[in-house]
Design an enzyme around this catalytic site. Structure first.
Site, PDB file in Angstrom:
ATOM      1  N   SER A   1       0.834  -1.151   0.029  1.00  0.00           N
ATOM      2  CA  SER A   1      -0.060  -0.089  -0.005  1.00  0.00           C
ATOM      3  C   SER A   1       0.997   1.205  -0.017  1.00  0.00           C
ATOM      4  O   SER A   1       1.385   1.404   1.059  1.00  0.00           O
ATOM      5  CB  SER A   1      -0.967  -0.114   1.114  1.00  0.00           C
ATOM      6  OG  SER A   1      -1.700   1.126   1.317  1.00  0.00           O
ATOM      7  N   THR A   2       1.062   1.885  -1.188  1.00  0.00           N
ATOM      8  CA  THR A   2       1.839   2.966  -1.241  1.00  0.00           C
ATOM      9  C   THR A   2       1.554   4.113  -0.573  1.00  0.00           C
ATOM     10  O   THR A   2       2.385   5.120  -0.336  1.00  0.00           O
ATOM     11  CB  THR A   2       2.277   3.509  -2.787  1.00  0.00           C
ATOM     12  OG1 THR A   2       0.900   3.675  -3.372  1.00  0.00           O
ATOM     13  CG2 THR A   2       2.900   2.482  -3.576  1.00  0.00           C
ATOM     14  N   CYS A   3       0.007   4.193  -0.341  1.00  0.00           N
ATOM     15  CA  CYS A   3      -0.288   5.459   0.342  1.00  0.00           C
ATOM     16  C   CYS A   3       0.305   5.547   1.848  1.00  0.00           C
ATOM     17  O   CYS A   3       0.634   6.409   2.521  1.00  0.00           O
ATOM     18  CB  CYS A   3      -1.647   5.316   0.787  1.00  0.00           C
ATOM     19  SG  CYS A   3      -2.658   4.886  -0.746  1.00  0.00           S
ATOM     20  N   PHE A   4       0.634   4.260   2.375  1.00  0.00           N
ATOM     21  CA  PHE A   4       1.157   4.014   3.809  1.00  0.00           C
ATOM     22  C   PHE A   4       2.636   3.765   4.179  1.00  0.00           C
ATOM     23  O   PHE A   4       2.770   3.301   5.039  1.00  0.00           O
ATOM     24  CB  PHE A   4       0.161   3.345   4.600  1.00  0.00           C
ATOM     25  CG  PHE A   4      -1.410   3.829   4.523  1.00  0.00           C
ATOM     26  CD1 PHE A   4      -1.557   4.953   5.374  1.00  0.00           C
ATOM     27  CD2 PHE A   4      -2.400   3.173   3.838  1.00  0.00           C
ATOM     28  CE1 PHE A   4      -2.952   5.366   5.589  1.00  0.00           C
ATOM     29  CE2 PHE A   4      -3.550   3.719   4.050  1.00  0.00           C
ATOM     30  CZ  PHE A   4      -3.908   4.890   4.801  1.00  0.00           C
TER      31      PHE A   4
END
Length: 1039
Positions: A1005-1008
């Site tokens: 999950s690149t967001c986190f």
């Protein structure tokens, strides 16, 4: 009755008074009439007499008999008396001319003593009258000379006539009466000539000669003939020689004759015999000796305005270039005189235009009155001054420095403690000869050694010469580059001057000069002037040398010496800032700082483009970043100055932290950070996947500056118009930003092009084919700025020259387009520099000051200067051609595109934030670090969830695979796909969470910055699944 009697009495008295008044007025009128009549009769009589005399003079000179030229001297004397009695400059100009010709003719007659005009000097009755007459005649000649214009043919003839009169009667050498038996009369006649000369001097003879010389010579081509100039200079010299070079007459000669623009050059061209006469009298030595007394030099400078002082200086320099022996003997006095005169001019040199300044073509803005009539002669004056920084004079003045031998390889063999480098000692222009020299001769590396007393005569002499050239640079502001080029022409001057500096003081180098900064003595100022001159010249040299000359041919300095010098400069500038010297610096100290700092930054930027210094060479080990950051928080001046002038002394990673800190502070100030009491404003945009660039451009370009810096949430819509699932916690915006930047920087779009060698990006010169292309570039600048602002790494490799423009380096006075050209087109750079090295006549190549380019199948000619396609490239302008071509390719062609992009970028990123980075460092800030990933550091910043911990077998396998099984490229892909970057680590942590079931692929999950890792049973399965996931290039699949 009584009152009537009184009234008649009053009337009677009144009538009597009136009658008296009338009689008095009548007498006054009669007296006035008599006076007027007398004046009129006198005037008429005078006019009549003048007419009669003038008629008589006309008759006297009008006789055309064969013997007219043999009139007796007495008759000429008498007619001259009459003419002088009624003489008027306007009316009697022609008659006076005839009188002069008559007198000169009488002097040319052979064996006729009674005809010779000068014979009257021997008459007891007429001697005094004759002397007075000849004095008056000669002074009238002088007055006519003041009014005549030598460039007019008729006036030129009269100039010759009056000069001949003056030459004839101020010296007895042409008087026929003194031949043979008359030789005994010579002393008496010489005395009469001296009397006449003295009279003319008292009346202002030298001022007359100055006006005549200026009228005839203060122009691009002299209007005085050889004969006239010879006569004038002979006349000027006679009183000086007659007075045995007295101070008074030397002063007059210097002020009125030697201050005429380029008179020495004109003498050398038209009548070199006069220069020989000056040399025979040793006049140059006498001038220098006279002016070496400070009071007399100041007096001469004050009498002359700034322009004329400069003219005198030019003539003295030219004379010095012709008199080697005197120059060697009188070096100290010569240097002292020139320093004094330049310093006098410098007092009036202004930095800017104002109501009190005037423009001077050599001095720049000048606060004294400027004689604009001299402007035509300024090119000749400049040529005279060029001798001061010409090779010939530099060899004489710097003889003590240049005579030193730089250690060769034979001597080095006896000094094993000294490092050896296989480089040439005396670089030569020919590349083949240089290559041969390298194998034959090796120079010792020049390092500070000390041992030379600073108060020794040799050091003082060299210091004075350095002060002279430094004063020249700061005074002659409009030809500063010429001066620097001249001083750097000799390949061995600067290394030998550095060797000289290295020997100064007990230990040599830094300590001595730092002590000088704290001592306000004359000796300290002179030593610092030496350092300043060395820095200014070396900086100029390195700026004009290309990479081949610096790195391969190693002209002047060896690379090892540049390392030593840069270390010295780095320490010197650091000490000046950190010890608080720069904070309060004024005048000379501030100039010194800018000089040393300028040379340092030229070396640093050269090293950034192509490394010559070792790793961590520029860092200051004694400066703790934590101390600097504390001082910056307290707004300490020295910390701010350090960041402004030499940020490179701080490690790169600390500057990145500082940059991120600056961004965070601004976000807090603008209310863009989530707090317990408030949430930042969020901008929502909806983007269609199929029209990402168009939608992004339309929705974001209208946003305000603060909104662009704030939180932007992206919602993607698919081709069917349905919203895509997912919550944007910066990850979706990051994806949008990466995708949009990928599209705009794609060369296929033709907004950007790639360089020919390493395929780096720069604005495309033909991007104007896009509608609203400048708005597009501004938008691209904002997107790039937003990425840097948020710490989002984007894979956009820019050309080095474009990064320099983004940093604003191209506005620096030290910036060289040619140095940056290899980053655009290395082949083109080689071709251009081959023109520089071309030995033949460059005009044979048929080049012009223009550039032909194939633009979409059509040949377009770009003129590098107005009318450039008709101006051929010659040996004289080839260097200008190279710089113009480089500037056109990297600046002019893409000027508007670059300006638009920079405008957008700077609306997000303040220029002062990124000034602390070099071009390569800015690239690292934009695209991340290509350095090997520090896995240990990543471990420290990793947080485990879902049952994982640092000792779990899967986690141990993971770190072992990354460290030992993965290649650097695979490690980089792993981190990219998990969303981890230097920026993310700085902002938070890398997270690993256990995921079930165990047979699936790992996801991210690149967001986190989150890696979801199944609990694999074997290490080999983990390795295989990781490799497969990163090779699919899908970000471990979205989760």
């Amino acid at each position: 009755m009584f009152s009537a009697s009184q009234s008649s009495k009053a009337q009677f008295l009144d009538k009597a008074r009136q009658a008296r008044e009338e009689r008095r007025e009548l007498k006054e009128r009669e007296r006035a009439a008599v006076q007027i009549q007398a004046l009129v009769r006198r005037f008429l009589c005078r006019c009549h007499l003048q007419k009669e005399i003038r008629r008589e003079v006309e008759d006297f000179f009008g006789t055309a008999e064969p013997g007219a030229s043999k009139r007796s001297a007495l008759s000429v004397f008498r007619i001259a008396r009459k003419l002088l009695f009624v003489f008027n400059h306007k009316e009697d100009k022609e008659r006076f001319e005839k009188l002069c010709r008559c007198i000169l003719n009488s002097m040319d007659v052979e064996n006729e003593p009674k005809v010779w005009y000068v014979s009257l000097a021997l008459s007891k009755d007429l001697t005094l009258l004759w002397i007075k007459q000849i004095k008056d005649i000669l002074w009238f000649c002088c007055e006519f000379l003041k009014q005549l214009k030598p460039d007019i043919l008729q006036d030129s003839r009269l100039v010759n006539l009056h000069l001949t009169m003056l030459v004839t009667f101020t010296d007895t050498s042409t008087w026929k009466i003194l031949r043979g038996k008359g030789e005994t009369l010579r002393p008496a006649m010489n005395h009469i000539c001296a009397n006449i000369m003295g009279h003319l001097n008292q009346k202002g003879f030298y001022s007359v000669l100055q006006i005549l010389l200026t009228n005839g010579l203060a122009r691009s081509r002299p209007s005085l003939s050889k004969g006239s100039l010879t006569a004038i200079f002979s006349l000027a010299l006679r009183p000086v020689v007659a007075a045995q070079f007295s101070d008074n007459l030397l002063r007059s000669f210097l002020i009125h004759v030697m201050s005429v623009p380029a008179i020495m050059t004109h003498l050398a061209t038209l009548t070199p015999e006069r220069l020989a006469v000056m040399e025979s009298h040793d006049l140059f030595r006498k001038f220098i000796t006279f002016l070496s007394r400070e009071a007399q030099c100041r007096d001469v400078c004050v009498c002359l305005e700034g322009s004329h002082t400069l003219c005198l200086l030019g003539n003295l320099v030219y004379l010095g270039s012709l008199n080697d022996k005197v120059l060697e003997d009188e070096t100290a006095h010569f240097v002292g005189v020139l320093i004094h005169m330049l310093s006098y001019c410098q007092k009036y040199v202004s930095q800017k235009k104002s109501n009190l300044t005037h423009w001077h073509p050599v001095l720049g803005w000048f606060s004294q009155t400027v004689d604009y009539g001299l402007n035509e002669s300024m090119p000749l004056l400049t040529k005279q001054l060029q001798h001061l920084w010409g090779v010939h004079m530099i060899r004489i003045l710097f003889s003590d420095v240049l005579s030193k031998k730089l250690l060769e390889n034979q001597e080095i063999a006896q000094l094993p403690t000294q490092p050896v480098s296989p480089q040439n000692s005396l670089p030569m222009k020919n590349l083949f000869k240089r290559a041969f020299q390298k194998s034959a001769s090796v120079r010792n590396i020049l390092k500070p050694v000390g041992g030379k007393r600073v108060d020794s005569a040799e050091v003082q002499k060299v210091c004075s010469i350095c002060v002279l050239y430094q004063t020249t640079l700061t005074t002659l502001t409009q030809i500063r580059l010429q001066i620097l080029t001249g001083l750097t022409y000799l390949d061995d001057l600067l290394p030998k001057l550095w060797a000289f500096i290295c020997e100064l003081g007990p230990q040599g180098g830094l300590k001595l000069f730092l002590e000088c900064l704290n001592n306000d003595t004359e000796e300290s100022k002179r030593l610092l002037a030496m350092l300043m001159l060395f820095c200014d010249c070396s900086r100029h040299l390195i700026t004009i040398l290309d990479d081949i000359e610096v790195y391969e041919e190693q002209i002047s300095f060896k690379l090892e010496e540049l390392v030593t010098i840069s270390s010295f400069l780095n320490s010197f500038v650091f000490k000046m800032i950190w010890d608080g010297i720069v904070e309060n610096a004024r005048g000379e100290t501030l100039e010194l700082f800018h000089s040393v700092h300028g040379w340092l930054m030229v070396l640093y930027e050269r090293d950034c483009r192509r490394r010559f210094a070792p790793e961590d060479h520029w860092l200051r080990k004694d400066l703790k970043p934590s101390v600097l950051f504390q001082e910056l928080d307290k707004d300490k001046k020295r910390a701010q100055l350090l960041l402004q002038y030499i940020p490179h002394v701080i490690p790169h990673k600390n500057r990145v932290l500082l940059f991120r800190n600056m961004v965070t502070k601004e976000k807090e100030k603008l209310g863009l950070v989530e707090t317990s009491s408030a949430s930042p404003h969020v901008t929502h945009i909806t983007i269609r996947r199929s029209r990402m660039l168009e939608d992004g451009y339309e929705q974001l370009r209208q946003l305000s500056q603060n909104a662009m810096k704030g939180v932007i949430r992206v919602k993607f819509v698919n081709d069917l118009g349905v919203d895509e699932a997912g919550i944007d916690q910066d990850g979706v915006f990051k994806e949008f930003l990466e995708e949009i930047i990928k599209k705009v920087f794609d060369p296929a779009l033709n907004l950007f092009k790639t360089t020919s060698g390493d395929e780096r990006l720069y604005p495309s010169p033909t991007s104007y084919i896009h509608e609203n292309y400048l708005q597009l570039f501004e938008f691209v600048g904002k997107m790039l700025g937003k990425a840097v602002y948020e710490g989002i790494v984007v894979d956009v490799p820019f050309a080095s020259f474009f990064l320099s423009q983004l940093l604003g380096h191209h506005h620096s006075v030290f910036y060289s387009s040619v140095d940056e050209l290899p980053s655009l087109d290395s082949e083109f750079y080689k071709n251009l520099t081959s023109i520089k090295r071309y030995d033949g006549d460059i005009s044979d190549l048929g080049l012009t000051l223009s550039y032909d380019e194939d633009v979409m199948g059509q040949l377009v000619c770009h003129e590098l200067v107005p009318g450039g396609k008709t101006i051929p490239v010659t040996n004289e302008n080839k260097i200008s051609y190279i710089h113009l071509m480089a500037h056109f390719r990297m600046h002019t062609q893409i000027k508007s595109q670059t300006a638009a992009l920079i405008s957008g970028f700077r609306s997000i990123i303040k220029p002062e934030w990124i000034r602390m980075f070099s071009a390569p460092e800015l690239q690292r800030l934009i695209s991340g670090d290509n350095a090997e990933i520090d896995l240990e550091d990543l471990k420290k910043h990793t947080v485990y969830y879902g049952g994982f911990h640092g000792s779990h077998r899967v986690i141990i396998w993971l770190w072992d695979i990354l460290a030992n099984d993965f290649s650097p490229e695979e490690r980089a892909m792993f981190l990219k796909d998990t969303g981890d970057t230097l920026g993310s680590v700085l902002r938070g942590f890398f997270t690993i969470r256990k995921k079930e079931p165990g047979g699936r692929l790992p996801t991210s999950s690149t967001c986190f910055n989150l890696l979801k890792l199944p609990n694999y049973s074997k290490k080999s399965i983990l390795r295989e699944k990781l490799r497969y996931a990163i090779s699919m290039n899908t970000g471990f699949e979205l989760s």
